[in-house]
Scaffold this active site. Structure first.
Site, PDB file in Angstrom:
ATOM      1  N   HIS A   3      -3.574  -0.602 -14.170  1.00 59.26           N
ATOM      2  CA  HIS A   3      -4.113  -1.891 -13.746  1.00 59.26           C
ATOM      3  C   HIS A   3      -5.420  -1.675 -13.001  1.00 59.26           C
ATOM      4  CE1 HIS A   3      -1.478  -0.356 -10.553  1.00 59.26           C
ATOM      5  NE2 HIS A   3      -2.320  -0.914  -9.701  1.00 59.26           N
TER       6      HIS A   3
ATOM      7  N   CYS B  53      -0.917  -1.181  -1.751  1.00 60.64           N
ATOM      8  CA  CYS B  53      -1.574  -0.205  -2.621  1.00 60.64           C
ATOM      9  C   CYS B  53      -3.055  -0.550  -2.693  1.00 60.64           C
ATOM     10  CB  CYS B  53      -0.943  -0.191  -4.009  1.00 60.64           C
ATOM     11  SG  CYS B  53      -1.146  -1.722  -4.945  1.00 60.64           S
TER      12      CYS B  53
END
Length: 678
Positions: free
Chosen positions: A65, A181
């Site tokens: 991603h 993250c």
């Protein structure tokens, strides 16, 4: 527009044997569907994210991603692979792969949709449905349900501010957790759900999770934090507002561990909750910041981070003060330094100075007079005041990074004492570390509740300042002063070949990590002596600034001269890197170095060494600590400064082109081979 369509799905497809092959193929699907302006740029961004941390998760699933300016709509591309590929997952090669592509700067609603998919991937029933799908339409229907498109199967967002209900009389351990993250799209929410689902299956745990992601951050209620027995930080980036958890036993890990081993992390938190010697969250930022590399920071690493924090906070004082000094010289003439204080304090806009000014009882004649001399003195005086804070700021914010707010006052006091006794920036480093460690130690004392509120604002600053003052005046002040004096005399004596050697060393340091600890150490060394006006200090400043300008300019030149040797993303970065270089922003070269460090960093170091040697050899001096070519008026000789930069830039550009040409990087070469217009 739906987040996924049938043309973005491939079932039982062979997309290659490597992560690069699969990500590149999925990026091509996104581009072909009209949702990305460039397949190569999208693939580049996803591969860069993959290089930071593999995206394989339990269930033989991978979720590469990224956020990219090439993406025009939030998009999911999916492949069920006939040939599984290693994405670094905990249970083998992945055969289900989602490419999650988000627009750069995309809205919260878009990011929330993408995070819902990530949450669903920790559910076994959803993964089984993907494996059993017979048509692309089945995949689209399954994904649309979990992300809530069409109003079907919406997943409720977690409510971390509400603690779960506890049966009366039950013995439970209360745990709070934070997950985050770097992109804040996928792993943040998967880790939260993995921990939550594991805790829900146990009777001995109450768990409340705060997701610090891109789509939303719902802070845990302070009352829940106060009642918590332990804390879990599953993060790859710093935890926001860490002070809320001060004093709690803490378990830290990279975010992926919470996805792969949620039960183990909860067990470790349970053990920490009853262990009086367990590591606890302290108020200082450096003690609670997860590096994403290890569960705990060692003291050597904490001190290194603290010093870098101190340098980072000090730099604005240096930049503002140094540039004001340079402007003072420009407006008032270089001899304004001989009487700036008298001119600024004894005169005003209605009482402008002439050429002759009384300074300390003696008449001093200046080249300029009137408004020019007065304004120059005011600018110079303002710059001097800013520069007067640099040692105290270095010390104070180093202590802050180790001990939090209680360390600021004793750190500043120690820095001021360092200036007073002549220990300079070396003394500031010592007092900052000393104040931070002592304040941290005192902050962990167990004191009666009546004193706890006084600890951070009175007791810790008082005792730490007293300790630092006594140590500096009674023990360390004189030796540090002698060390600083010897260093200054050594620099003043350098000339000829020895100065060139120093220039080479400084150039290598500036280009080694492009804004990292080594780069900052060289910059600190240069700026520390700038306020003295010593000629050797100004020469060091010029060499450091010139060498730091080389990497971005050289890489920009290289992308123009040999475009095909660089990826599309690097070509885009090259279009602006030259301006960053001219402004003395070395970080403009970081994207190139991160993608290909073995070729880029040595090439930049060679050019930086050449620049440092030429600058020192020509005796170039800079009165400004920052600004690049935009402060040429403060650099003498200016032509020597430009010559040093040109020489180093040419050498670095030739070196990086040669290395990429004769020792090519296969992955970068494959991406760069894609059509530029793709």
């Amino acid at each position: 527009m739906s987040i996924i369509t049938t043309d973005l799905v491939r079932l039982d497809a062979d997309l290659g044997s490597t992560t690069t092959d699969v990500i590149t193929a999925l990026a091509g699907l996104v581009h072909e569907s009209g949702r990305a302006t460039s397949a190569a740029l999208l693939a580049d961004a996803a591969l860069a994210r993959e290089a930071q941390n593999p995206t394989g998760v339990p269930g033989r699933v991978a979720i590469p991603h990224c956020r990219s300016a090439a993406v025009t709509e939030p998009t999911l591309a999916f492949a069920r692979l006939s040939q599984a590929v290693d994405f670094g997952g905990p249970d083998g090669d992945a055969d289900l792969v989602f490419l999650i592509a988000a627009p750069e700067g995309g809205g919260k609603a878009h990011l929330k949709i993408l995070s819902k998919l990530a949450r669903a991937l920790v559910r076994g029933d959803f993964v089984d449905r993907l494996r059993a799908a017979e048509t692309p339409e089945d995949i689209v229907a399954a994904v649309s349900e979990v992300v809530g498109e069409g109003g079907v199967g919406k997943q409720p967002e977690p409510q971390p501010e509400q603690a779960p209900a506890t049966p009366a009389g039950a013995q439970v351990t209360r745990i709070v957790a934070v997950t985050s993250c770097p992109t804040g799209i996928a792993h943040t929410y998967m880790a939260a759900d993995a921990l939550t689902q594991t805790a829900q299956g146990r009777d001995d745990v109450e768990l409340v999770v705060e997701t610090q992601g891109s789509s939303s951050t719902k802070a845990i209620d302070p009352e829940i934090i106060r009642n918590a027995d332990a804390v879990i930080f599953a993060t790859d980036v710093g935890v926001r507002d860490k002070e809320r958890f001060a004093g709690k036993p803490v378990i830290e890990s990279p975010v992926k561990r919470a996805i792969n081993e949620p039960a183990k992390m909860i067990d470790e938190a349970l053990a920490a909750a009853v262990n009086p010697d367990a590591r606890r969250v302290a108020a200082g930022p450096a003690t609670t910041e997860s590096t994403g590399q290890a569960a705990q920071l060692g003291w050597a690493r904490r001190i290194q981070q603290a010093v870098m924090t101190g340098v980072s906070y000090m730099i604005p004082f240096v930049a503002a003060g140094g540039l004001l000094l340079a402007l003072g010289f420009l407006v008032g003439g270089y001899d304004v330094a001989n009487g700036w204080q008298a001119i600024a304090l004894q005169h005003s806009l209605t009482n402008l100075p002439g050429n002759d000014v009384l300074v300390d009882g003696a008449t001093v004649t200046f080249d300029r007079a009137g408004l020019s001399l007065y304004l120059g003195a005011v600018l110079f005086a303002t710059g001097q005041m800013a520069m007067g804070f640099i040692v105290a700021a270095l010390s104070g914010y180093t202590a802050f990074a180790l001990a939090g707010r209680p360390g600021i006052a004793p750190g500043f006091v120690g820095g001021a004492i360092s200036v007073l006794v002549g220990a300079g920036f070396i003394g500031g480093l010592v007092t900052g570390i000393l104040a931070g460690l002592v304040a941290y130690w005192i902050g962990n004392w167990k004191v009666p509740r009546v004193l706890s509120s006084l600890m951070p604002v009175v007791i810790i600053p008082l005792l730490t300042s007293l300790f630092v003052g006594l140590v500096m005046f009674l023990l360390l002040g004189r030796p540090l002063e002698d060390l600083m004096t010897g260093l200054t005399e050594w620099l003043s004596s350098m000339s000829g070949s020895s100065a060139v050697v120093l220039g080479i060393i400084l150039g290598l340091m500036m280009c080694f990590d492009l804004g990292g600890p080594v780069n900052k150490a060289a910059y600190l060394f240069a700026t520390a002596g700038l306020s003295t006006g010593d000629e050797s200090s100004m020469q060091i400043m010029a060499a450091v600034m010139a060498a730091g300008m080389v990497p971005p300019i050289a890489l920009s030149m290289a992308t123009i001269v040999r475009q095909k040797l660089f990826t599309p993303a690097e070509q885009e970065n090259g279009k602006s890197a030259w301006l960053l270089g001219l402004s003395f922003i070395s970080e403009g070269a970081i994207p190139f170095a991160a993608a290909d460090p073995l070729r880029v960093i040595p090439s930049m170091m060679v050019g930086g060494a050449v620049t440092g040697a030429v600058s020192m050899g020509l005796g170039v001096g800079s009165r400004a600590p920052h600004g690049g070519v935009f402060v040429l008026f403060a650099i003498d000789p200016w032509w020597g400064f430009l010559l040093a930069i040109i020489a180093g830039t040419v050498v670095s550009a030739i070196a990086v082109i040669a290395l990429k040409q004769f020792w090519p990087n296969k992955a970068s070469q494959a991406m760069a081979a894609a059509p530029v217009s793709a």
